[in-house]
Design a protein around this motif. Sequence first.
Motif, mmCIF file in Angstrom:
data_model
loop_
_atom_site.group_PDB
_atom_site.id
_atom_site.type_symbol
_atom_site.label_atom_id
_atom_site.label_comp_id
_atom_site.label_asym_id
_atom_site.label_seq_id
_atom_site.Cartn_x
_atom_site.Cartn_y
_atom_site.Cartn_z
ATOM 1 N N ALA A 100 0.859 -1.183 0.000
ATOM 2 C CA ALA A 100 0.000 0.000 0.000
ATOM 3 C C ALA A 100 0.893 1.231 0.000
ATOM 4 O O ALA A 100 1.748 1.372 0.874
ATOM 5 C CB ALA A 100 -0.918 0.011 1.214
ATOM 6 N N VAL A 101 0.716 2.092 -0.983
ATOM 7 C CA VAL A 101 1.602 3.242 -1.171
ATOM 8 C C VAL A 101 0.780 4.519 -1.201
ATOM 9 O O VAL A 101 -0.159 4.643 -1.992
ATOM 10 C CB VAL A 101 2.413 3.106 -2.480
ATOM 11 N N ASP A 102 1.143 5.457 -0.341
ATOM 12 C CA ASP A 102 0.437 6.731 -0.312
ATOM 13 C C ASP A 102 0.590 7.455 -1.646
ATOM 14 O O ASP A 102 1.645 7.406 -2.279
ATOM 15 C CB ASP A 102 0.998 7.607 0.823
ATOM 16 N N THR A 131 -3.154 4.721 -1.860
ATOM 17 C CA THR A 131 -3.942 5.153 -0.710
ATOM 18 C C THR A 131 -3.770 6.647 -0.443
ATOM 19 O O THR A 131 -2.935 7.314 -1.051
ATOM 20 C CB THR A 131 -3.508 4.387 0.554
ATOM 21 N N THR A 136 -3.179 3.322 4.075
ATOM 22 C CA THR A 136 -2.100 2.348 4.208
ATOM 23 C C THR A 136 -2.107 1.718 5.595
ATOM 24 O O THR A 136 -1.938 0.499 5.746
ATOM 25 C CB THR A 136 -0.739 3.016 3.940
ATOM 26 N N TYR A 139 -4.778 -0.921 5.735
ATOM 27 C CA TYR A 139 -4.415 -2.136 4.999
ATOM 28 C C TYR A 139 -3.442 -3.000 5.796
ATOM 29 O O TYR A 139 -3.559 -4.224 5.830
ATOM 30 C CB TYR A 139 -3.786 -1.772 3.654
ATOM 31 N N GLY A 148 4.012 -1.210 3.455
ATOM 32 C CA GLY A 148 3.279 0.020 3.231
ATOM 33 C C GLY A 148 4.124 1.264 3.405
ATOM 34 O O GLY A 148 5.129 1.253 4.129
ATOM 35 N N ALA A 150 3.404 5.469 4.123
ATOM 36 C CA ALA A 150 2.423 6.506 4.445
ATOM 37 C C ALA A 150 2.974 7.389 5.553
ATOM 38 O O ALA A 150 4.032 7.113 6.117
ATOM 39 C CB ALA A 150 1.093 5.893 4.864
ATOM 40 N N LEU A 153 1.545 5.019 10.278
ATOM 41 C CA LEU A 153 1.601 3.568 10.171
ATOM 42 C C LEU A 153 1.362 2.944 11.547
ATOM 43 O O LEU A 153 1.549 3.593 12.576
ATOM 44 C CB LEU A 153 2.965 3.123 9.629
#
Length: 305
Positions: A100-102, A131, A136, A139, A148, A150, A153
């Motif tokens: 998951a990548v911002d 995201t 993130t 997820y 991930g 973000a 976290l």
Amino acid sequence: MSTRITMEQWKVFVAIVEHGGSVQAADKMYKSQSAISHSLKKMEATLKHSLFTVEGRKLTLTPLGKLLLPKAKALLGQATQMETLGSQYRDGMLNEVSIAVDALVPIDLLQEALDQLAVLHPGLNIRVFETALSGTKQYLEEGEVQFGIASTLPTCHNVEPFISVPLICVSNIDHPLQKMGKIEHDTLKEHIQVVIRDSGKQALDTGWLGAPKRWTVTNISTSLHLVLEGKGFAWLPEHCISQYIEKGQLAPVPLVHGKRRGVFLQMAASGKYSFFQEVQDMIAVFRNIGARYQQEQQEVQAFIG
């Protein structure tokens, strides 16, 4: 020791909270409302305590409910991670990694990382979830991804710094904000601000979304398009707007102070996957790319000022 509360009942409990009630939870889980209510009553009977109270027409968590909610989410996330790990495991290797990548991460950095990983692990499938804000984090908590990036976290993961992304308050050069001279932040409230919706369930407000006139969109490209069309102003990543500023299509809003903001992005991998070589290599690739990006940004700032 066997447990008396099933995983499905914990799912119902979390769904009621996240979707705002038993009716909404029933709809999202494709169950009848009576089934949801029965599951909740059975849980409360087992615990010998209520998990919700009714205030008007709204369900509110009791103190015990508030205490159990994060633990229930963690439990469900761990169960999902174990199922995913089992399905993806192949002789000590992974068939697939989900990340998951911002949306603030520059696309060229993400592409470079994916290119390097394709060379290191040609048979590895990578699923990328794009995201915003708390997406993130959610997820990772729910076990949907193994890695991930973000600004926020989960604290239970091994978090390390990635990059800082500068945001600039910009508008179309013909926007009324550009004709006012130096302005204070309060003046912004008189104009439409284009903001990015939180892709997670927390509906985070990052602190600069204070405009009463607000258009909320789901991605940066839509926000950029609306700003280019003169519909409003927005805080956008410098790497997305620099070319439009150079072309004279956009300009920084002439604020007296606070024209730029930095968003500090972090990265983390799920602990259950950290021993896999694929995940270790992914961490190393992003770490090196992030360090180089930061060095380049420092050199640019030193040159400018």
